[in-house]
Design a protein around this motif. Structure first.
Motif, short mmCIF file in Angstrom:
data_model
loop_
_atom_site.label_atom_id
_atom_site.label_comp_id
_atom_site.label_asym_id
_atom_site.label_seq_id
_atom_site.Cartn_x
_atom_site.Cartn_y
_atom_site.Cartn_z
N TYR A 1 63.68 -51.96 -31.55
CA TYR A 1 62.92 -51.54 -30.33
C TYR A 1 61.46 -51.60 -30.75
O TYR A 1 60.70 -50.54 -30.19
CB TYR A 1 63.30 -50.18 -29.51
N ALA A 2 61.18 -52.54 -31.22
CA ALA A 2 59.53 -52.85 -31.45
C ALA A 2 59.15 -53.77 -30.58
O ALA A 2 59.58 -54.68 -30.51
CB ALA A 2 59.52 -53.53 -33.05
N ARG A 3 58.05 -53.14 -29.48
CA ARG A 3 57.62 -53.73 -28.37
C ARG A 3 56.19 -53.53 -28.34
O ARG A 3 55.64 -52.81 -28.83
CB ARG A 3 58.48 -53.02 -26.92
N LEU A 4 55.58 -54.53 -27.65
CA LEU A 4 54.22 -54.45 -27.55
C LEU A 4 53.81 -53.16 -26.79
O LEU A 4 52.97 -52.49 -27.49
CB LEU A 4 53.54 -55.59 -26.67
N VAL A 5 54.43 -52.60 -25.97
CA VAL A 5 54.59 -51.29 -25.32
C VAL A 5 56.05 -50.78 -25.30
O VAL A 5 56.91 -51.67 -24.97
CB VAL A 5 53.68 -51.21 -24.05
N GLY A 6 56.35 -49.64 -25.54
CA GLY A 6 57.51 -49.06 -25.45
C GLY A 6 57.63 -47.72 -24.71
O GLY A 6 56.62 -47.22 -24.52
N TYR A 7 58.73 -47.33 -24.16
CA TYR A 7 59.00 -46.02 -23.87
C TYR A 7 59.16 -44.93 -24.85
O TYR A 7 59.93 -45.29 -25.89
CB TYR A 7 60.20 -46.04 -22.65
N ASN A 8 58.44 -43.91 -24.83
CA ASN A 8 58.77 -42.75 -25.58
C ASN A 8 59.90 -41.61 -25.18
O ASN A 8 60.22 -42.31 -23.88
CB ASN A 8 57.59 -41.97 -26.21
N GLU A 9 60.13 -40.73 -25.66
CA GLU A 9 61.17 -39.99 -25.36
C GLU A 9 60.84 -39.16 -23.81
O GLU A 9 61.73 -38.55 -23.37
CB GLU A 9 61.85 -39.04 -26.40
N LYS A 10 59.65 -39.29 -23.59
CA LYS A 10 59.18 -38.39 -22.22
C LYS A 10 59.03 -39.56 -21.34
O LYS A 10 58.66 -39.24 -19.90
CB LYS A 10 57.87 -37.99 -22.47
N LEU A 11 59.53 -40.75 -21.50
CA LEU A 11 59.54 -41.90 -20.63
C LEU A 11 58.18 -42.46 -20.22
O LEU A 11 57.98 -42.97 -19.20
CB LEU A 11 60.73 -41.63 -19.11
N GLU A 12 57.45 -42.23 -20.99
CA GLU A 12 55.85 -42.83 -20.79
C GLU A 12 55.74 -44.01 -21.66
O GLU A 12 56.30 -44.10 -22.57
CB GLU A 12 54.94 -41.91 -21.43
N LEU A 13 55.09 -45.01 -21.02
CA LEU A 13 54.83 -46.08 -21.69
C LEU A 13 53.65 -46.02 -22.84
O LEU A 13 52.59 -45.36 -22.09
CB LEU A 13 54.40 -47.38 -20.69
N VAL A 14 53.85 -46.28 -23.90
CA VAL A 14 52.84 -46.28 -24.95
C VAL A 14 52.72 -47.22 -25.89
O VAL A 14 53.59 -48.13 -25.96
CB VAL A 14 53.11 -44.87 -25.89
N LEU B 1 53.70 -54.17 -17.27
CA LEU B 1 53.91 -53.44 -18.64
C LEU B 1 55.57 -53.05 -18.74
O LEU B 1 56.05 -53.00 -19.92
CB LEU B 1 53.11 -52.20 -18.62
N PRO B 2 56.11 -52.47 -17.57
CA PRO B 2 57.60 -52.11 -17.83
C PRO B 2 58.46 -53.34 -18.23
O PRO B 2 59.23 -53.07 -18.97
CB PRO B 2 57.95 -51.83 -16.27
N SER C 1 64.80 -53.43 -22.87
CA SER C 1 65.76 -53.74 -24.18
C SER C 1 65.73 -55.07 -24.47
O SER C 1 65.80 -55.46 -25.65
CB SER C 1 67.21 -53.17 -23.52
N SER C 2 65.81 -55.90 -23.30
CA SER C 2 65.73 -57.46 -23.66
C SER C 2 64.41 -57.83 -22.98
O SER C 2 64.32 -58.30 -21.83
CB SER C 2 66.99 -58.09 -23.07
N PRO C 3 63.39 -57.87 -23.69
CA PRO C 3 62.06 -58.11 -23.30
C PRO C 3 61.63 -59.46 -22.91
O PRO C 3 62.49 -60.42 -23.82
CB PRO C 3 61.04 -57.35 -24.03
N PRO D 1 65.60 -47.67 -19.01
CA PRO D 1 64.90 -47.76 -20.36
C PRO D 1 65.99 -46.89 -21.39
O PRO D 1 66.75 -46.34 -20.94
CB PRO D 1 63.75 -46.72 -19.88
N GLY D 2 65.62 -47.09 -22.55
CA GLY D 2 66.41 -46.73 -23.65
C GLY D 2 66.75 -47.24 -24.74
O GLY D 2 66.79 -46.89 -25.84
N ALA D 3 67.06 -48.55 -24.49
CA ALA D 3 67.64 -49.43 -25.60
C ALA D 3 68.48 -48.88 -26.33
O ALA D 3 68.70 -49.10 -27.44
CB ALA D 3 66.44 -50.12 -26.34
N GLN D 4 69.56 -48.20 -25.61
CA GLN D 4 70.51 -47.34 -26.53
C GLN D 4 70.09 -46.46 -27.70
O GLN D 4 69.59 -45.45 -27.25
CB GLN D 4 71.61 -48.48 -26.99
#
Length: 632
Positions: free
Chosen positions: A85-98, A185-186, A191-193, A612-615
Motif C-alpha cells: 500500500y505505497a500510494r501517491l496518496v492513501g487512506y490513513n486509519e481515520k479514512l483521511e486521504l494523506v 484522488l480517491p 487497493s488496485s490503483p 478502502p483498506g487494501a486488507q
C-alpha cells in the motif's frame, strides 16, 4: 501524519507533518543490507516520510527476518502490491486521504491538482523517481492510441474531456480540469490503483518513440509479442507483479528465479519511509508467498505454516483456528469486515421476464421479502450472534451512518410481509400455501449462487424456511461466477446472492459508484449499468424512478466541489436504498479471522476490507516486524 491549511477560500495544501530538517534525524543502516548498495542517506529521499511509532501506538521494530504467508493461486502474488500500500496518496486509519509517495499535494477549486514528489526519491533499482515518470504515463502511455486505444480512463475524464497536464519542474506536476474532479484522488488510493506514474527509464526502451527499433523487435520476438505496443503493455505491469524486472516503489519487490508455487519478495532498499529513530522501513526483509489449495489454507495456518494470514480464511474457520492457538503459538485476531453485508440477496431489477420485472420493481414485494427474513436467527445460527442484523448499507464506523439505514424494513415481521403481498394482489395460493403470480405461475424464486461460499447456501436455507410462512418458495441454484454473470447479461437471472457493498465505511469524499447503476458488473441492475458504461451503446436506459434519481445524484457528486455537497448527495442515496430495499442484506460486521504468528505491530482490533483498506495495507504492513523467535 496529515497537515493541511486553507489557501484563500478555494485551495488546500496537504503535506507530511514530519519534516527532515526539523527532526535532524540520524539514519540507521539496515542490518544485512547488500554492501554494494549506496548508504541509506543516499537511498531514501531528501525528505522521507517519517513515521512516529510511539504516536501511532506502535513499537519501534527490529529489522530483519522472513514472513511466510499462503495464497490460493499464483496470481495472488499481486497482493504484495495491495498489502504494501505505497500510494501517491492513501487512506490513513481515520479514512483521511494523506500524502504517501507524494511529499504534498494541493487542490484548488476541486479541479486543479498539483502533485509534489519527494526530491531524491528513487525506484527500487536506484534510478530517480519524479515528475518525468508521471509525465511519461500521461503523455506516452495513457494518451498513446496504440498502447491505450480506449483512451483516458474515466477518472481522468470530466464531461468527456481529459485534463491539461503540466510538468512544472523535476518534482512537480499539475492536472487541470475545467470542472471539479472528485474521482481523481480517491482513485489513486485504491487497493488496485491506476498507477499514474511509470518507471520511464525502464519502459522507454520498449516504446517506439524512445527505444531502438532493432532491440524492440528482438525483445518482442523473444516474448512472442506482435509488436512494440503489446510488448510494452506486457512488461508494464505495476499491479500484477508478473514482471520481476519492472522497478517498483512498493516496500517489497518480486525477485527472479522463484517457481510458480513459491514467490520471494525482498525489501525495497530505496523505500521512502523511515521511522522516527532513523530506521528505514519496511522492517521485514523478505516476504514469501506460497501457493496452497484454498481449502487447505486454514488447516495449514493452524499447523503454523503461515506467519500472517487472513486471505482464504473465513468466519467458519475461527473455531478450528482458536483450537490450534496453544499448540502453534499464534493469535487469532477478529477484525471487522467492512462490507455492507456479509450476505446480500440481489433481486435483478432488469430481468427480461415482464412478470418478474414488474414484481421485483414493486417495492412492496421487496419489503415483504425483507420482512420475511429472521436475520437474528441467521446471525445466531451461522455467526454465533457476532454479526449485526440489518440491511446492506454503510456500517456505523462510517461518518455517513444513520441507524435507519440499517434497520428500515429489516425487522422480522411475517404478518406485515403477508399483508404487503396481499396488497399487491398475490392472494391466490396453491395447496402447499405457495402464492400464485398473476400469470398463474407459482411464486417460486430461484436464487443463483456462485458456489464459492457455503455460508451463502446455509443462509438461503434459513431464508427459505421463513419465506414459507409468507407463501414464497425459494430454490437454491448453485452455479459458477461466470455463468451467473452471463445470465445477468442475457436478462435470465431473477435473483442471486453475494456479499454486500464492497465499501461499507465510505466518507463523503469516496465516490458512491456502487450505490447507483454505473457498472454492468452489478447483478441487481446489469442492463442499466451497461448502458452507463457504454454511453448508451448497450444495455437499457434506466426507466425506474429510484434508479433515475440515483444516477442524477451520482452525476451531481461527480460535479461537486465541496465535502458538504458530497455529504448531502451521499445521504439522499443511502436513504433511497433504505426506503427501497434494493439489496436485501442479512448480517454485517461478521468477524474476519486474522492469524498472527510472531508478527508484531499487527492490531488485534481493526477493519478488514478491500476498498478502502487494501486488507493489511491501511494498517501499514511495512511497520510490522518479527519477534526474535521468528526472525530467521
Amino acid at each position: 501524519m496529515k497537515f493541511w491549511k486553507g489557501i484563500g477560500a478555494s485551495a488546500l495544501v496537504f503535506t507530511a507533518l514530519s519534516s527532515w530538517p526539523a527532526l535532524a534525524l540520524d539514519l540507521k543502516e539496515t542490518p544485512g543490507i547488500d554492501s554494494s548498495l549506496p548508504p541509506v542517506s543516499e537511498r531514501v529521499p531528501a525528505e522521507p516520510l517519517i513515521v512516529d511509532m510511539a504516536a501511532r501506538g506502535r513499537t519501534t521494530g527490529t529489522p530483519g527476518g522472513t514472513l511466510d504467508t499462503l495464497i490460493g493461486r499464483a496470481k495472488d502474488v499481486r497482493l504484495i502490491n495491495v498489502w504494501g500500500y505505497a500510494r501517491l496518496v492513501g487512506y490513513n486509519e481515520k479514512l483521511e486521504l494523506v500524502p504517501d509517495i507524494l511529499e504534498a499535494f494541493e487542490v484548488e477549486e476541486g479541479r486543479i491538482f498539483t502533485l509534489h514528489t519527494r526530491k531524491g526519491h528513487k525506484w527500487s533499482d536506484g534510478q530517480p523517481f519524479g515528475a518525468e515518470d508521471l509525465r511519461y504515463y500521461f503523455e506516452d502511455v495513457a494518451m498513446n492510441e496504440e498502447l491505450n486505444p480506449a483512451g483516458l480512463p474515466p477518472f481522468l475524464m470530466v464531461d468527456g474531456k481529459g485534463p491539461k497536464f503540466e510538468m512544472l519542474d523535476e518534482t512537480t506536476v499539475r492536472y487541470t480540469w475545467d470542472k471539479p474532479n472528485p474521482l481523481f484522488l480517491p482513485e489513486l488510493a485504491k487497493s488496485s490503483p491506476p498507477f499514474i506514474y511509470r518507471p520511464a527509464h525502464y519502459l522507454k526502451q520498449f516504446h517506439a518513440k524512445f527505444g531502438k527499433p532493432e532491440f524492440i523487435e528482438e525483445k518482442a520476438g523473444a516474448m512472442k509479442a506482435r509488436g512494440w505496443a503489446p510488448l510494452h503493455n506486457k512488461l508494464d505491469d505495476m499491479y500484477n507483479a508478473q514482471n520481476p524486472d519492472l522497478p517498483s516503489l512498493q516496500p517489497w519487490v518480486r525477485m527472479e528465479g522463484e517457481s510458480d508455487r513459491r514467490f520471494v519478495l525482498n525489501r525495497n532498499p530505496y523505500y521512502h519511509r523511515v521511522d522516527s529513530t532513523g530506521q528505514q522501513l519496511p522492517y521485514i526483509d523478505k516476504v514469501i508467498m506460497t501457493v496452497a489449495d484454498g481449502k487447505l489454507i486454514a488447516a495449514k495456518t493452524q499447523a503454523g505454516e503461515s506467519d500472517l494470514q487472513a486471505r482464504n480464511l473465513s468466519f467458519s474457520d475461527i473455531t478450528v483456528l482458536k483450537q490450534g492457538e496453544a499448540q502453534s503459538g499464534y493469535t487469532t485476531a477478529l477484525w471487522t469486515n467492512t462490507k455492507g453485508s456479509e450476505i446480500s440477496i440481489l433481486p435483478n431489477l432488469t430481468v427480461k421476464d415482464p412478470v418478474w420485472r414488474e414484481l421485483l420493481r414493486d417495492k412492496r414485494f421487496r419489503h415483504a421479502l425483507s420482512l420475511g427474513i429472521d436475520r437474528d436467527m441467521i446471525n445466531r445460527t451461522l455467526f454465533f450472534g457476532l454479526g449485526k442484523s440489518g440491511n446492506d448499507t454503510v456500517l456505523d464506523i462510517s461518518p455517513l451512518y444513520k441507524a435507519g439505514y440499517r434497520t428500515e424494513w429489516a425487522q422480522y415481521d411475517p404478518e406485515q410481509a403477508n399483508a404487503l403481498l396481499d396488497e399487491i394482489g398475490l392472494t391466490e395460493r396453491r395447496g402447499d400455501g405457495v402464492r400464485m403470480m398473476k400469470d398463474g405461475r407459482p411464486l417460486e424464486i430461484i436464487v443463483e449462487t456462485f458456489g464459492e461460499h457455503q455460508s451463502h447456501d446455509d443462509a438461503l436455507e434459513l431464508v427459505a424456511e421463513t419465506w414459507k410462512e409468507i407463501g414464497v418458495k425459494l430454490f437454491i441454484k448453485p452455479s459458477q461466477r461466470d455463468i451467473v454473470r452471463d445470465r445477468a447479461v442475457t436478462g435470465d437471472l431473477v435473483m442471486s446472492v453475494w456479499s454486500g457493498f464492497e465499501n461499507g465505511i465510505p466518507t463523503s469524499e469516496m465516490p458512491p459508484s456502487d450505490f447507483a447503476p454505473t457498472s454492468g458488473d452489478f447483478l441487481s441492475w446489469h442492463s442499466w449499468g451497461d448502458y452507463y458504461e457504454t454511453q448508451g451503446a448497450g444495455g437499457e436506459k434506466p426507466d425506474w424512478a429510484p434508479a433515475v434519481r440515483l444516477m442524477d445524484l451520482y452525476q451531481s457528486w461527480l460535479g461537486s466541489a465541496t465535502a458538504e455537497e458530497r455529504g448531502k448527495i451521499w445521504e439522499e442515496m443511502l436513504q433511497i436504498h433504505a426506503d427501497e430495499t434494493i439489496h436485501i442484506g442479512l448480517v454485517s460486521e461478521v468477524p474476519q479471522p486474522v492469524v498472527i504468528n510472531g508478527v508484531q505491530n499487527v492490531p488485534l482490533t481493526a477493519i478488514y476490507g478491500w476498498d478502502p483498506g487494501a486488507q493489511f495495507g491501511i494498517h501499514r504492513m511495512d511497520e510490522f516486524f518479527l519477534d526474535e523467535k521468528h526472525r530467521r
